[in-house]
Design a protein around this motif. Structure first.
Motif, PDB file in Angstrom:
ATOM      1  N   ILE A  22       3.431   5.919  -2.987  1.00 29.75           N
ATOM      2  CA  ILE A  22       4.662   6.545  -3.485  1.00 29.75           C
ATOM      3  C   ILE A  22       4.617   6.644  -5.005  1.00 29.75           C
ATOM      4  O   ILE A  22       4.962   7.686  -5.585  1.00 29.75           O
ATOM      5  CB  ILE A  22       5.909   5.744  -3.038  1.00 29.75           C
ATOM      6  CG1 ILE A  22       6.071   5.772  -1.525  1.00 29.75           C
ATOM      7  CG2 ILE A  22       7.164   6.220  -3.743  1.00 29.75           C
ATOM      8  CD1 ILE A  22       6.495   7.105  -0.967  1.00 29.75           C
ATOM      9  N   ASN A  23       4.180   5.581  -5.669  1.00 35.05           N
ATOM     10  CA  ASN A  23       4.093   5.596  -7.135  1.00 35.05           C
ATOM     11  C   ASN A  23       3.103   6.647  -7.623  1.00 35.05           C
ATOM     12  O   ASN A  23       3.350   7.310  -8.630  1.00 35.05           O
ATOM     13  CB  ASN A  23       3.733   4.211  -7.667  1.00 35.05           C
ATOM     14  CG  ASN A  23       4.883   3.242  -7.561  1.00 35.05           C
ATOM     15  OD1 ASN A  23       6.041   3.646  -7.582  1.00 35.05           O
ATOM     16  ND2 ASN A  23       4.570   1.963  -7.440  1.00 35.05           N
ATOM     17  N   ARG A  24       1.970   6.790  -6.922  1.00 31.25           N
ATOM     18  CA  ARG A  24       0.994   7.836  -7.302  1.00 31.25           C
ATOM     19  C   ARG A  24       1.624   9.210  -7.190  1.00 31.25           C
ATOM     20  O   ARG A  24       1.415  10.076  -8.053  1.00 31.25           O
ATOM     21  CB  ARG A  24      -0.229   7.751  -6.399  1.00 31.25           C
ATOM     22  CG  ARG A  24      -1.175   6.666  -6.755  1.00 31.25           C
ATOM     23  CD  ARG A  24      -2.439   6.793  -5.940  1.00 31.25           C
ATOM     24  NE  ARG A  24      -3.153   5.519  -5.930  1.00 31.25           N
ATOM     25  CZ  ARG A  24      -4.085   5.197  -5.069  1.00 31.25           C
ATOM     26  NH1 ARG A  24      -4.420   6.051  -4.112  1.00 31.25           N
ATOM     27  NH2 ARG A  24      -4.684   4.033  -5.145  1.00 31.25           N
ATOM     28  N   LEU A  47       4.809  10.001  -7.343  1.00 35.97           N
ATOM     29  CA  LEU A  47       5.847  10.179  -8.355  1.00 35.97           C
ATOM     30  C   LEU A  47       5.276  10.381  -9.759  1.00 35.97           C
ATOM     31  O   LEU A  47       5.863  11.076 -10.572  1.00 35.97           O
ATOM     32  CB  LEU A  47       6.803   8.977  -8.350  1.00 35.97           C
ATOM     33  CG  LEU A  47       7.664   8.814  -7.099  1.00 35.97           C
ATOM     34  CD1 LEU A  47       8.482   7.539  -7.177  1.00 35.97           C
ATOM     35  CD2 LEU A  47       8.584  10.015  -6.917  1.00 35.97           C
ATOM     36  N   GLU A  48       4.126   9.762 -10.026  1.00 43.27           N
ATOM     37  CA  GLU A  48       3.501   9.916 -11.335  1.00 43.27           C
ATOM     38  C   GLU A  48       2.867  11.290 -11.510  1.00 43.27           C
ATOM     39  O   GLU A  48       2.688  11.750 -12.612  1.00 43.27           O
ATOM     40  CB  GLU A  48       2.441   8.829 -11.549  1.00 43.27           C
ATOM     41  CG  GLU A  48       3.042   7.445 -11.737  1.00 43.27           C
ATOM     42  CD  GLU A  48       1.997   6.360 -11.780  1.00 43.27           C
ATOM     43  OE1 GLU A  48       0.781   6.685 -11.636  1.00 43.27           O
ATOM     44  OE2 GLU A  48       2.383   5.202 -11.973  1.00 43.27           O
ATOM     45  N   GLU A  73       0.831  -1.210   0.000  1.00 47.20           N
ATOM     46  CA  GLU A  73       0.000   0.000   0.000  1.00 47.20           C
ATOM     47  C   GLU A  73       0.864   1.257   0.000  1.00 47.20           C
ATOM     48  O   GLU A  73       0.588   2.214  -0.727  1.00 47.20           O
ATOM     49  CB  GLU A  73      -0.922  -0.007   1.218  1.00 47.20           C
ATOM     50  CG  GLU A  73      -1.919   1.127   1.233  1.00 47.20           C
ATOM     51  CD  GLU A  73      -2.864   1.026   2.413  1.00 47.20           C
ATOM     52  OE1 GLU A  73      -3.068   2.077   3.061  1.00 47.20           O
ATOM     53  OE2 GLU A  73      -3.377  -0.071   2.673  1.00 47.20           O
ATOM     54  N   GLU A  74       1.916   1.259   0.798  1.00 45.92           N
ATOM     55  CA  GLU A  74       2.830   2.399   0.826  1.00 45.92           C
ATOM     56  C   GLU A  74       3.512   2.598  -0.526  1.00 45.92           C
ATOM     57  O   GLU A  74       3.683   3.720  -0.989  1.00 45.92           O
ATOM     58  CB  GLU A  74       3.882   2.206   1.921  1.00 45.92           C
ATOM     59  CG  GLU A  74       3.324   2.290   3.325  1.00 45.92           C
ATOM     60  CD  GLU A  74       4.310   1.868   4.386  1.00 45.92           C
ATOM     61  OE1 GLU A  74       4.225   2.437   5.500  1.00 45.92           O
ATOM     62  OE2 GLU A  74       5.158   0.979   4.132  1.00 45.92           O
ATOM     63  N   MET A  75       3.880   1.500  -1.175  1.00 46.56           N
ATOM     64  CA  MET A  75       4.504   1.590  -2.498  1.00 46.56           C
ATOM     65  C   MET A  75       3.541   2.180  -3.526  1.00 46.56           C
ATOM     66  O   MET A  75       3.935   2.986  -4.369  1.00 46.56           O
ATOM     67  CB  MET A  75       4.987   0.211  -2.960  1.00 46.56           C
ATOM     68  CG  MET A  75       6.258  -0.247  -2.301  1.00 46.56           C
ATOM     69  SD  MET A  75       7.653   0.861  -2.579  1.00 46.56           S
ATOM     70  CE  MET A  75       7.834   0.735  -4.341  1.00 46.56           C
ATOM     71  N   LYS A  76       2.268   1.788  -3.456  1.00 45.36           N
ATOM     72  CA  LYS A  76       1.268   2.342  -4.376  1.00 45.36           C
ATOM     73  C   LYS A  76       1.150   3.852  -4.198  1.00 45.36           C
ATOM     74  O   LYS A  76       1.077   4.604  -5.170  1.00 45.36           O
ATOM     75  CB  LYS A  76      -0.090   1.678  -4.156  1.00 45.36           C
ATOM     76  CG  LYS A  76      -0.177   0.273  -4.678  1.00 45.36           C
ATOM     77  CD  LYS A  76      -1.552  -0.314  -4.396  1.00 45.36           C
ATOM     78  CE  LYS A  76      -1.593  -1.787  -4.775  1.00 45.36           C
ATOM     79  NZ  LYS A  76      -2.892  -2.394  -4.422  1.00 45.36           N
TER      80      LYS A  76
END
Length: 81
Positions: free
Chosen positions: A75-77, A79-80, A70-73
């Motif tokens: 972070i990706n949001r 960064l995008e 969940e934390e990775m998701k």
């Protein structure tokens, strides 16, 4: 049949309902995750004791924990954009 799955236990294949197979696999995965986390915690303590016995300073960043999915998701949001 579509409702059944073949599961290998040792050298035997057994046909079980898919729901039961999924439940068994999820329980096994949860137990493995717990065991892995316990081993990681024990390893940290043992490495720190080893460094202490050798007179070396404690490793920096060794006590970090991995990010959850969940934390990775999140972070990706970010960064995008």
């Amino acid at each position: 049949p579509a409702e059944k799955a073949m599961v290998c236990f040792g050298s035997m294949f057994i046909e079980l309902p898919k729901a039961k197979t999924r439940e068994m696999l999820q329980q096994d995965q949860e137990e493995l995750d717990k065991e892995i986390n316990n081993l990681r915690k024990e390893l940290r303590v043992k490495v720190n004791r080893l460094y202490e016995a050798q007179g070396k300073p404690e490793l920096k960043g060794f006590n970090l924990n991995p990010m959850s999915a969940e934390e990775m998701k999140l972070i990706n949001r970010i960064l995008e954009g």
